[in-house]
Design a protein around this motif. Sequence first.
Motif, PDB file in Angstrom:
ATOM      1  N   GLU A 126      39.490  33.543  29.566  1.00  0.00           N
ATOM      2  CA  GLU A 126      40.535  34.403  29.325  1.00  0.00           C
ATOM      3  C   GLU A 126      40.102  35.674  29.323  1.00  0.00           C
ATOM      4  OE1 GLU A 126      44.012  33.787  28.982  1.00  0.00           O
ATOM      5  OE2 GLU A 126      43.621  31.486  29.109  1.00  0.00           O
ATOM      6  N   LEU A 127      41.090  36.701  29.732  1.00  0.00           N
ATOM      7  CA  LEU A 127      40.872  38.165  29.633  1.00  0.00           C
ATOM      8  C   LEU A 127      40.124  38.655  28.480  1.00  0.00           C
ATOM      9  CD1 LEU A 127      43.655  39.247  32.313  1.00  0.00           C
ATOM     10  CD2 LEU A 127      41.058  39.253  32.588  1.00  0.00           C
ATOM     11  N   ARG A 148      36.525  35.247  42.534  1.00  0.00           N
ATOM     12  CA  ARG A 148      37.841  35.365  42.242  1.00  0.00           C
ATOM     13  C   ARG A 148      38.396  36.267  41.058  1.00  0.00           C
ATOM     14  NH1 ARG A 148      40.156  29.204  41.377  1.00  0.00           N
ATOM     15  NH2 ARG A 148      41.777  30.228  42.128  1.00  0.00           N
ATOM     16  N   LEU A 171      43.022  35.340  42.782  1.00  0.00           N
ATOM     17  CA  LEU A 171      42.626  35.660  44.308  1.00  0.00           C
ATOM     18  C   LEU A 171      41.489  36.043  44.696  1.00  0.00           C
ATOM     19  CD1 LEU A 171      45.066  35.887  46.258  1.00  0.00           C
ATOM     20  CD2 LEU A 171      44.903  38.400  45.656  1.00  0.00           C
ATOM     21  N   GLN A 217      39.996  37.285  37.915  1.00  0.00           N
ATOM     22  CA  GLN A 217      40.330  36.741  36.687  1.00  0.00           C
ATOM     23  C   GLN A 217      41.722  36.886  36.484  1.00  0.00           C
ATOM     24  OE1 GLN A 217      38.114  34.218  35.422  1.00  0.00           O
ATOM     25  NE2 GLN A 217      39.951  33.650  33.963  1.00  0.00           N
ATOM     26  N   ALA A 218      42.559  37.554  36.830  1.00  0.00           N
ATOM     27  CA  ALA A 218      43.648  38.011  36.599  1.00  0.00           C
ATOM     28  C   ALA A 218      44.687  37.066  37.257  1.00  0.00           C
ATOM     29  CB  ALA A 218      44.000  39.431  36.672  1.00  0.00           C
ATOM     30  N   ASN A 219      44.320  36.601  38.415  1.00  0.00           N
ATOM     31  CA  ASN A 219      45.243  35.954  39.374  1.00  0.00           C
ATOM     32  C   ASN A 219      44.826  35.001  40.208  1.00  0.00           C
ATOM     33  OD1 ASN A 219      44.216  37.453  41.232  1.00  0.00           O
ATOM     34  ND2 ASN A 219      45.638  38.993  41.373  1.00  0.00           N
ATOM     35  N   GLU A 230      48.905  51.964  25.576  1.00  0.00           N
ATOM     36  CA  GLU A 230      50.537  52.236  25.721  1.00  0.00           C
ATOM     37  C   GLU A 230      50.958  53.050  26.721  1.00  0.00           C
ATOM     38  OE1 GLU A 230      53.017  52.537  22.065  1.00  0.00           O
ATOM     39  OE2 GLU A 230      51.754  50.622  21.226  1.00  0.00           O
ATOM     40  N   ASN A 231      49.936  53.736  27.244  1.00  0.00           N
ATOM     41  CA  ASN A 231      50.241  54.681  28.422  1.00  0.00           C
ATOM     42  C   ASN A 231      50.044  54.072  29.619  1.00  0.00           C
ATOM     43  OD1 ASN A 231      51.464  56.900  26.745  1.00  0.00           O
ATOM     44  ND2 ASN A 231      49.236  57.425  26.352  1.00  0.00           N
ATOM     45  N   GLU A 232      48.837  53.236  29.764  1.00  0.00           N
ATOM     46  CA  GLU A 232      48.142  52.846  30.887  1.00  0.00           C
ATOM     47  C   GLU A 232      48.277  51.211  31.257  1.00  0.00           C
ATOM     48  OE1 GLU A 232      46.909  54.918  33.148  1.00  0.00           O
ATOM     49  OE2 GLU A 232      46.649  56.978  31.872  1.00  0.00           O
ATOM     50  N   GLY A 233      48.722  50.824  29.967  1.00  0.00           N
ATOM     51  CA  GLY A 233      49.079  49.192  30.341  1.00  0.00           C
ATOM     52  C   GLY A 233      47.573  48.593  30.403  1.00  0.00           C
ATOM     53  N   CYS A 234      47.413  47.562  30.791  1.00  0.00           N
ATOM     54  CA  CYS A 234      45.927  46.903  31.014  1.00  0.00           C
ATOM     55  C   CYS A 234      45.646  47.131  32.560  1.00  0.00           C
ATOM     56  CB  CYS A 234      46.141  45.232  30.740  1.00  0.00           C
ATOM     57  SG  CYS A 234      46.552  44.978  29.205  1.00  0.00           S
ATOM     58  N   PHE A 275      44.433  46.911  26.300  1.00  0.00           N
ATOM     59  CA  PHE A 275      45.541  47.554  26.425  1.00  0.00           C
ATOM     60  C   PHE A 275      45.883  48.966  25.944  1.00  0.00           C
ATOM     61  CE2 PHE A 275      50.103  47.865  24.569  1.00  0.00           C
ATOM     62  CZ  PHE A 275      50.582  47.897  25.768  1.00  0.00           C
ATOM     63  N   TYR A 285      38.424  45.120  29.633  1.00  0.00           N
ATOM     64  CA  TYR A 285      39.893  44.800  29.392  1.00  0.00           C
ATOM     65  C   TYR A 285      40.522  45.304  28.082  1.00  0.00           C
ATOM     66  CZ  TYR A 285      43.816  41.685  28.636  1.00  0.00           C
ATOM     67  OH  TYR A 285      45.304  41.178  28.682  1.00  0.00           O
ATOM     68  N   LEU A 295      43.755  45.330  35.197  1.00  0.00           N
ATOM     69  CA  LEU A 295      43.801  43.607  35.505  1.00  0.00           C
ATOM     70  C   LEU A 295      42.657  43.684  36.665  1.00  0.00           C
ATOM     71  CD1 LEU A 295      47.221  42.167  34.704  1.00  0.00           C
ATOM     72  CD2 LEU A 295      45.368  42.176  33.531  1.00  0.00           C
TER      73      LEU A 295
END
Lengths: 643, 643
Positions: free
Chosen positions: A554-555, A477, A483, A479-481, A567-571, A565, A563, A573
């Motif tokens: 938690e992530l 599964r 799924l 961990q982010a959603n 600022e250009n790429e985001g995370c 963050f 994991y 997930l």
Amino acid sequence: MAKTIESYTDVLIIGAGPSGLMAAYWMARCGVNARVIDKKGTKVFKGHADGLRSRTLELLDSIGVAQRVLQEGHEVFSMTSWGPDENGKLCRQVTTDLEPSPPYAIAALSQGRIERFLLDAIAEHSNLEVERGVIGESLEYDEGLESDPHAYPITLKLRTLSEEEASPAPAHGVSDRSLNHAVDVDDQKDTIQRRKHKVGTVETLKAKYVIGCDGAHSWTRKQLNIPFEGSTTDHIWGVIDIVPITNYPDMRRIGSLTNASGTVLIVPREKNLVRFYVPLQEEQEVSQKFDRLAVTLESVRQRVKKIMSPFYFDFDVCDWWTVYQVGRRIAQTNAKGRVYLAGDAVHTHSPKVGMGLNMSMQDGFNIGWKVALVAKGLAKPSILDTYKSERYPLAEMLLDFDRQWSALFLQQEQQKSHAAPVAQETLIAMRDVLRKTEHFSQGHTSYYRESPLVCKQSKAVAQHLTPGEKLVPVRLRSQANGLPSWTTKMLESDGRFRILLLAGDVRSREQASRVWACGDGLARLLRQFTPAKDKLDSLIDVRAIHSAPFADVELDMFPSVVYHFDENEGCDLTKVWSDSACSWGQQSDGKGYETWGVDRLRGGLIAMRPDQYIGWMGELEDVADLARYLQGIFVKREARPML
Amino acid sequence: MAKTIESYTDVLIIGAGPSGLMAAYWMARCGVNARVIDKKGTKVFKGHADGLRSRTLELLDSIGVAQRVLQEGHEVFSMTSWGPDENGKLCRQVTTDLEPSPPYAIAALSQGRIERFLLDAIAEHSNLEVERGVIGESLEYDEGLESDPHAYPITLKLRTLSEEEASPAPAHGVSDRSLNHAVDVDDQKDTIQRRKHKVGTVETLKAKYVIGCDGAHSWTRKQLNIPFEGSTTDHIWGVIDIVPITNYPDMRRIGSLTNASGTVLIVPREKNLVRFYVPLQEEQEVSQKFDRLAVTLESVRQRVKKIMSPFYFDFDVCDWWTVYQVGRRIAQTNAKGRVYLAGDAVHTHSPKVGMGLNMSMQDGFNIGWKVALVAKGLAKPSILDTYKSERYPLAEMLLDFDRQWSALFLQQEQQKSHAAPVAQETLIAMRDVLRKTEHFSQGHTSYYRESPLVCKQSKAVAQHLTPGEKLVPVRLRSQANGLPSWTTKMLESDGRFRILLLAGDVRSREQASRVWACGDGLARLLRQFTPAKDKLDSLIDVRAIHSAPFADVELDMFPSVVYHFDENEGCDLTKVWSDSACSWGQQSDGKGYETWGVDRLRGGLIAMRPDQYIGWMGELEDVADLARYLQGIFVKREARPML
């Protein structure tokens, strides 16, 4: 006079069948400067190979097209064998449930559709297009240039064919060209012949690497003077893809039916089609004098009718047919310098073992990523030697299996055809051959040996996994959603090596600190190998798989290598996964660690090659040893600045 | 002067969005003489609706495209709700596992992709093409012709638009036309505007039936002078489909996030896109004076940034955006004579309940098969009245639900935004609304009432099934090959009614004789209703589902209505199914009878409409009663000769 042009390519793939397209997929995916040529004017639309083993479906899952195969193809769950009983009455003698190997069962689908999906996967990632109606006229190899990775040791002359040259009338079977009206909607654009260059153009092409996927009569193999050893047998088979009109009840099960007049092999397929393989001579008639050219669709129909009797058998719709003379041959080698052979160019055999398409696709898959990474200057040229050491022994095993199995099959068939019970010794011998070869024939074991890519001496942190074998698929599964996904799909074939950080139970403080220390080490390792201009995970991708319950995690419990963050790429997930059961029972069972034989608290590290084979294993503390494994593969880089 | 032409069609569908295409699918599938027009010059490529409930995925499975949705779309398993705690710190307050309703979970995918799949399904079965850039200029309805099924009571004038007229610059959001470079490969051919007739052509079209699927501002509805009641609220929302750059950890879960500046609704989507719904005014600013035209993508970005704070939030890639003024309106009726309205033409509401796309597709699905069978002269025109009785009450329920839910949502939001705990009475009221509407909102219950299509007085042979509701999906094994299939896929939407012959345990001699007697009765019944020129199963298809173990059963244990051999047709091997567990555990559990509440020995009969809704149930001996049910639906035929 025809125009002559000169050009350069890093990689040339000759032949756009299943093995050539598998290799081409990697070129598309890794952004390699490559070309693909095929002598035929159009792709295959109908007929040809059709059997996909579960392990091949896993490959197709990793390139994103397995769902299309399952949607169109026919999965096979049941196999039956018919023969006469002691009174000569035809009856079902054996029923076998084909236990699927999760996530996939066996599936049957026309080669033309499989090629369609591969072509679409290639188009999704690149502008690489197959140049059709192009043949090689000469191939020269300059051994003196072999050791220089920047040199082009191979010089070819390629010629663009006219429409007539590129679609010769077949001796047998339905010509693809006559079938335009019936091809699938998404294939219709490919029925029109297109040429990159004007007809007659001769191009001088310099290549760094060539992969010859040009079939049993391989032009590439002949240019290299590689002998193709073995023989053509005297057995001539008819092959028909038809919509049967019959009262035979097992028409949607894979099977064989034998009586006094011979044997048919039956493979149910998409769109109510069924493939029949049928020997065209009675047993006593088998001889070299048989005239293949005299065979007609009508004569094949009559043969099948006779063998299927007393069942009614006929057909109106024939999608494709051909006549097939079984040859069992192997090329003396599958590599010469920087030229590689794959698929039928290396091995041909009888259709009885149902492995040809699978072996060919796996060949192309194996050589493809290696050539791609070397051509990109990322991996050392020395890894290319593993193509021969990994794939050639399998070609030998394949022919050996086919030889043994065909002989026993013939024995059994002869006994059956005289309405005699099959002799006990024949049955025992067949069972033994099947047992001995099961892991190989099902694709469960590949026997890839020690090499720079396979470290057999790894610590057994995953007791049921073996370096040199594929990762056994499990469902995890995100961990982010939440799924669930099979690892086959999650670990997409994108050209990257993967490190599975089996983080164990991260709720334990002690284990968490091991995981964070390991994460730091892995981040340093990525900086060591990844070119400075590229994203840190572009060469090697780290994925964490923990064993704690999904809802307890938690992530931000994971180190920045999986994991963080930006600022250009985001995370990103996609990198943290949980081996836990899904509330919706069938979706994931939380038994991945158990399947792999990994300690649920302590976890471990697994390095995977881009083809989902295991290269190395170790403890979380063994990052230095992992670095040594990777040093054997990747080209050394300048030190990358610390972030 | 522009050319005027005159033509005739049995069915005209106005509007090629999801509801129009669902209706068009049936025309394609049933071979109805139909046309589809849409005022826009191209299909939708980006943005618009995106949420698919599990029941809608079941419909898509029955037309063969669910796998494509799952392959591209994002399934949603987890929902979270964020708000400030008592110290004003933003935190995750509720996590809900969305228990999927097998076989499908909820999925989110751009409307453009869903339309692509519907268009492909239509193309697979017909030459029906959407005529784009065509508007209606007038619609006249002659009530005097209404009772004659062969008459054309509707006269329309249609005009072909120029490229400029058919693609007006949008007030907000990214124009589809500017995005050609980024559309999916299989959509690219549709970026080129094509016209059936020359620009300016005015066509006089006579139609027997019209289905207006032309959205909230429906031209069809206006032509019929049907009032659209309700009001536009003062709430203006921004909608953006972006690739987020954020450290918000739940970016791949569906969710809401509320703080003092407002609320965002979050829907993760395909290709790393996420949809945000965001109110564009602070609560105290909500007023009619707000200037929609002043909204820019930049101002929406700033609003989301403010609400997401202290999480970092930004984006580079915006795939689509728009500004949305919530209207809650319902048409006074969804049918007038032989003109029907479907989708947003009937009902509009807030996006908070996530049902719009689903209701619209189900509308089109419902009216489509009914009009198709009547237009073909197979079913009685009286069944068309059931469109109103089945779908209009659901539109009312939808608006009622939206009204209640939005009010409570707003209450909760206001409390949260003041960092106050949400009041107990608000929470209880929300829970009550959810509970009361759950079956409806999830699509589990449709409340279709007694009608010629639904016999509510049926015997309860399946205790957990209800006439007027959908068949609950179960997974069964094909008796012909052991392959498991969900009933949603197995009972393909091909326009036929279906009789499920729940044969029970056919190993029992007594039960077998009941089944054979029932089979004889069903064969007579098919001959009674099916046009003499057509195949016996072309109108009504009988499928047997037995409860005995798969391996103990042979196909010839079933009566000829589900298994027989024909020298022209062969055997149809798709008609006999086994409710038994598969050796491969996850594939079928053998609990279909249990799920439906059917006696495993005695079985029963279920009549299903073409849309998988249950019409009638009875014992195996109740074929005469079943015939009466069918007499209420089908046009009476001449006696067909016995076979």
